[in-house]
Design an enzyme around this catalytic site. Structure first.
Site: not given
Ligand code: HPA
Length: 287
Positions: A32, A63, A85, A87-88, A115, A212-213, A236, A248
């Protein structure tokens, strides 16, 4: 990975091979906000994911969902800008299709970036963190299933992140005067951000960053014998480390701020005349 998925990945690889004038030395997966590196590629050949069989369009803000092949610092690179991902809702066969396709093409090295939230309180936004090791807290492993041709059932993960490439990254950062921390990346499934208790737990477990990746790609790359270099950009403070809610937007803005540094470091690493990085040939980009 079932038989059908294996066939689909082979079709993806064949279509990708047909678009490339050479075998890339490196697959670079950009996280990201870090996609700008794809714009620096010379004589780029852009291949949107949806041009390749077996790959649906990818879409999270920041993306782009395409491959860009070309020369960067004299190396033949295949950049994957955008990724799938879990999560998608994508199955493992899709999330891992780009890495598997690159492995089938014979690409020897994976450079993976992401990220991430800072768990180590010393790693504030803008920190570049070389990934030394990871914690898979996603609740799944991409190799679960009947097993894929070319992947051992029980691949070794004792040195998931290549020690020579890590040393090269550290040397390059030092030469360029770019601060580079080193730490453990913890992968969670998302898409909700962590609670403060979860961030504390990850810290107690030895995690320095959370995202998350990356981990699924690294597991598959290692199973297929690729060498891996991973870099996180801390965008962050992890939840609870600062009192601000996570967004995000903040992640993308931090990516933009760090992009020039990230690019200098990555290009410096690619340019290094290091025998561990792979063979360097004057790649000729032709249609
Ligand atoms: N948590 C998980 N994933 C992330 C974060 C975070 O704080 N920041 C960027 N990706």
């Amino acid at each position: 990975m079932n038989h059908q998925e294996a066939e689909r990945t082979e079709a993806t690889a064949a279509a990708l091979r047909a678009r490339l004038p050479w075998t890339p030395e490196i697959l670079a997966v950009l996280g990201s906000g870090l996609g700008a590196l794809a714009d620096a590629v010379e004589a780029p050949i852009s291949i949107p994911f949806h041009d390749l069989p077996g790959l649906p369009a990818a879409g999270v803000g920041g993306h782009q969902g395409r491959f860009v092949a070309g020369m960067l610092e004299g190396r033949r690179v295949l950049i994957q800008a955008g990724r799938y991902h879990f999560y998608e809702g994508h199955p493992a066969g899709v999330v891992l299709a780009p890495v598997r396709a690159a492995a089938l093409l014979g690409v020897p090295t994976l450079l993976v970036t992401n990220a991430a939230g800072g768990v180590n309180p010393d790693f504030g936004p803008g920190t570049l963190m070389l990934i030394r090791d990871h914690l898979n807290l996603m609740g799944q492993n991409p190799l679960v299933g009947p097993g894929a041709p070319g992947e051992p059932r029980f691949p070794d993960m004792s040195v998931a992140y290549d020690s020579d490439l890590r040393a090269l990254a550290q040397r390059t950062a030092e030469q360029l005067g770019i601060p580079l921390e080193e730490g453990v990346y913890a992968a969670v499934s998302g898409p909700s951000y962590e609670t403060p208790a979860e961030v504390r737990m990850i810290g107690l477990m030895g995690g320095d960053a959370v995202g998350m990746s990356t981990v699924p790609e690294v597991i598959v790359a290692r199973a297929r014998g690729m060498r891996v270099l991973g870099i996180s950009l801390i965008t962050n403070p992890g939840a609870g480390i600062s009192s601000r809610p996570l967004s995000h937007q903040e992640v993308l803005e931090a990516g933009e701020e760090a992009a020039p540094r990230f690019q200098r470091l990555t290009r410096g690493i690619l340019a290094a005349p290091d025998p561990t990085w792979g063979t360097r040939e004057p790649g000729v980009v032709s249609p």
